[in-house]
Design a protein around this motif. Sequence first.
Motif, short mmCIF file in Angstrom:
data_model
loop_
_atom_site.label_atom_id
_atom_site.label_comp_id
_atom_site.label_asym_id
_atom_site.label_seq_id
_atom_site.Cartn_x
_atom_site.Cartn_y
_atom_site.Cartn_z
N ALA A 10 0.99 -1.01 -0.03
CA ALA A 10 0.05 0.04 0.12
C ALA A 10 0.96 1.29 0.11
O ALA A 10 2.15 1.06 0.01
CB ALA A 10 -0.93 -0.14 1.16
N GLY A 11 0.09 2.46 0.03
CA GLY A 11 1.05 3.83 0.03
C GLY A 11 2.11 3.67 1.13
O GLY A 11 1.55 3.24 2.40
N GLY A 12 3.18 4.13 1.12
CA GLY A 12 4.27 4.02 1.98
C GLY A 12 5.35 2.88 1.60
O GLY A 12 6.38 3.19 2.10
N GLY A 89 -6.93 8.34 -7.77
CA GLY A 89 -6.14 9.57 -8.12
C GLY A 89 -5.19 9.67 -6.92
O GLY A 89 -4.62 10.75 -6.54
N GLN A 90 -5.01 8.63 -5.96
CA GLN A 90 -4.30 8.55 -4.67
C GLN A 90 -2.59 8.95 -4.99
O GLN A 90 -2.28 8.52 -6.21
CB GLN A 90 -4.25 7.35 -4.12
CG GLN A 90 -5.75 6.97 -3.63
CD GLN A 90 -6.20 7.67 -2.11
OE1 GLN A 90 -5.26 8.42 -1.39
NE2 GLN A 90 -7.39 6.99 -1.58
N VAL A 91 -2.07 9.23 -4.27
CA VAL A 91 -0.49 9.51 -4.40
C VAL A 91 0.30 8.42 -4.91
O VAL A 91 1.05 8.52 -5.83
CB VAL A 91 0.30 10.18 -2.87
CG1 VAL A 91 1.72 10.13 -3.10
CG2 VAL A 91 -0.44 11.42 -2.83
N ASP A 92 -0.08 7.23 -4.11
CA ASP A 92 0.68 5.98 -4.58
C ASP A 92 0.15 5.33 -5.83
O ASP A 92 1.08 4.52 -6.41
CB ASP A 92 0.40 4.80 -3.57
CG ASP A 92 -1.15 4.48 -3.08
OD1 ASP A 92 -2.03 5.01 -3.72
OD2 ASP A 92 -1.25 3.35 -2.65
N HIS A 93 -0.97 5.99 -6.38
CA HIS A 93 -1.13 5.34 -7.74
C HIS A 93 -0.90 6.33 -8.98
O HIS A 93 -1.44 5.99 -10.26
CB HIS A 93 -2.56 4.81 -7.57
CG HIS A 93 -2.70 3.66 -7.03
ND1 HIS A 93 -3.95 3.19 -6.44
CD2 HIS A 93 -1.99 2.74 -6.64
CE1 HIS A 93 -3.92 2.05 -5.93
NE2 HIS A 93 -2.73 1.67 -5.81
N SER A 241 -12.89 3.60 7.15
CA SER A 241 -13.28 4.87 6.77
C SER A 241 -12.36 5.67 5.97
O SER A 241 -12.72 6.57 5.47
CB SER A 241 -13.18 5.51 8.20
OG SER A 241 -11.78 5.80 8.75
N ILE A 242 -11.13 4.66 5.58
CA ILE A 242 -10.43 5.37 4.48
C ILE A 242 -10.46 4.50 3.38
O ILE A 242 -9.64 4.61 2.08
CB ILE A 242 -8.95 5.36 5.01
CG1 ILE A 242 -8.15 4.33 5.20
CG2 ILE A 242 -8.85 6.72 5.96
CD1 ILE A 242 -6.58 4.48 5.41
N GLY A 243 -11.47 3.52 3.24
CA GLY A 243 -11.63 2.86 1.86
C GLY A 243 -11.01 1.60 1.92
O GLY A 243 -10.90 1.11 0.77
N HIS A 244 -10.73 0.98 2.92
CA HIS A 244 -10.12 -0.46 2.80
C HIS A 244 -10.89 -1.32 3.76
O HIS A 244 -10.68 -1.27 5.04
CB HIS A 244 -8.57 -0.14 3.31
CG HIS A 244 -7.77 0.73 2.22
ND1 HIS A 244 -7.51 0.15 0.83
CD2 HIS A 244 -7.38 1.97 2.34
CE1 HIS A 244 -6.97 1.30 0.23
NE2 HIS A 244 -6.70 2.15 1.01
N LEU A 245 -11.57 -2.35 3.33
CA LEU A 245 -12.23 -3.53 4.05
C LEU A 245 -11.02 -4.30 4.65
O LEU A 245 -10.29 -4.78 3.81
CB LEU A 245 -13.20 -4.12 3.08
CG LEU A 245 -14.00 -5.19 3.72
CD1 LEU A 245 -14.72 -4.80 4.43
CD2 LEU A 245 -14.51 -6.34 2.39
N ILE A 269 -3.42 -7.96 -2.48
CA ILE A 269 -2.54 -6.91 -2.97
C ILE A 269 -2.86 -5.54 -2.07
O ILE A 269 -3.89 -5.34 -1.62
CB ILE A 269 -2.80 -7.14 -4.30
CG1 ILE A 269 -1.26 -6.40 -5.07
CG2 ILE A 269 -3.91 -6.47 -4.97
CD1 ILE A 269 -1.27 -6.62 -6.32
N HIS A 270 -1.75 -4.84 -2.33
CA HIS A 270 -1.89 -3.26 -1.81
C HIS A 270 -2.09 -3.63 -0.35
O HIS A 270 -2.79 -3.24 0.49
CB HIS A 270 -3.09 -2.88 -2.31
CG HIS A 270 -3.40 -1.13 -1.53
ND1 HIS A 270 -3.58 -0.81 -0.43
CD2 HIS A 270 -3.03 0.04 -2.59
CE1 HIS A 270 -3.68 0.56 -0.42
NE2 HIS A 270 -3.21 0.99 -1.57
N ILE A 271 -0.76 -4.20 0.29
CA ILE A 271 -0.89 -4.57 1.88
C ILE A 271 0.01 -3.39 2.28
O ILE A 271 1.25 -2.88 2.13
CB ILE A 271 0.08 -6.03 1.93
CG1 ILE A 271 -0.89 -7.01 0.93
CG2 ILE A 271 0.04 -6.44 3.25
CD1 ILE A 271 0.02 -7.92 0.29
C1 MLT Z 1 -4.74 4.74 0.28
O1 MLT Z 1 -4.73 3.65 -0.57
O2 MLT Z 1 -5.35 4.62 1.11
C2 MLT Z 1 -3.57 5.49 -0.19
O3 MLT Z 1 -2.91 4.90 -1.00
C3 MLT Z 1 -2.88 6.06 1.26
C4 MLT Z 1 -1.80 6.91 0.61
O4 MLT Z 1 -1.34 6.96 -0.50
O5 MLT Z 1 -1.21 7.66 1.68
#
Ligand code: MLT
Length: 304
Positions: A10-12, A89-93, A241-245, A269-271
Motif C-alpha cells: 500500500a501507500g508508503g 487519483g491517490q498519491v501511491d497510484h 473509513s479510508i476505503g479499505h475493508l 494485494i496493496h498490503i
Molecule cells: C490509500 O490507498 O488509502 C492511499 O494509498 C494512502 C496513501 O497513498 O497515503
Amino acid sequence: MQVRVLGSAAGGGFPQWNCNCRNCAGVRSGAVKATARTQSSIIVSGNGIDWALINASPDILAQIRATPALQPNRGTRDTGIAGVLLMDGQVDHSTGLYMLRERGRPLPLWCADPVYEDLTQGNPILKVLEHYCGVERHGIPLDDTPFAIDGVEGVRFSAIPLASKAAPYSPHREQSVDGDNMGLTLMAESGRRVFYAPGLGARDGRVDAMMRRADVVMVDGTFWTDDEMVALGFSKKTGRSIGHLPQSGPGGMLEWLDSLPPGTRKILIHINNTNPILDEDSPQRHVLTAHGVEVAVDGMAFEL
Ligand code: MLT
Ligand code: MN
Ligand code: ZN
C-alpha cells in the motif's frame, strides 16, 4: 494474457521510510520473515511485449529496473509501457507519472473523470506534465462495458465504480462519486478474467458479481483489522473509513473470499506495512493459507 505485480504494498511501501513498527523494523533487521515490497501497481499484456501499466506508483523507476519486459530494446528510446490506466487519483497510484516525463510523445492515459479532475486540480500532476511529455487522456466507461488500451493487443478491460475513498485533495473525499475508485476486470482472448481492486472499502452485490465471474481475484489486502492503525497509535482513522475493508472479522474480506466459487484464485494485494500477514510466520498468515488465500509479492506473475 500475462499479469505481473510490480508493487504489492500500500501507500508508503514496505518498509515505510519513517516506520518502526514490528514489521518495518523486523524486515530491516531480518528478525521478521518478510519480503520488502514497493507500492501498488501491476502490468498486463497480451503478447508479453506491449504492456498496460495499471497505476503509476512513486516506485515506478525501481519497478522498471526490476522488470526487463518494460525496458527499452527496440530503439534508442523505447518502453514496454504502451499506456497507463489509473484506478484512482491517490498519491501511491499516480505520482509515478512524473517519472515517465522523458517520453518523446504524450503519454496515453486512461482514467475516470473524477480522477482526471483531481489530477488537474487538487494535485495537478497532469498540468505539470504538460511542460514535459503531456498526456493523451482517454475516459473509462464505468458500466462494465469492455474497452481496449491502444497497443495492448489481446486484453479487454472493463470497470465498475467501487465504494472506497478519493484522495485527501479531492473535493469528494468525504462524499464519493462514481469513478473516484474502480474495480477493474482484465479479460483474456480465452474469456478468462482477473478482477483487480487494490482499494475496496465495502462489500456490495455488484462487486461480488464481478468477483464471482473471475478466475483470479486480486483485492484489497491493506489491513488485517479495521483499527490496525489506531491500535498502533499511527492514525485516528479506521481502515473502512479510508476505503479499505479489513481481512478479519465479521463482514471482512476473508469471509467474502470464502464465499467465492471453488477454484477461484484469491490474492491479496496493496498490503500496508503494518499488516501482520506480511510476517510469513504470523498466525494471521497461517489463517490465510488455511483459507487458500495468497499474499502478492513484487514480481509475482501469472498467465491466463
Ligand atoms: C490509500 O490507498 O488509502 C492511499 O494509498 C494512502 C496513501 O497513498 O497515503
Ligand atoms: Mn493506496
Ligand atoms: Zn511499518
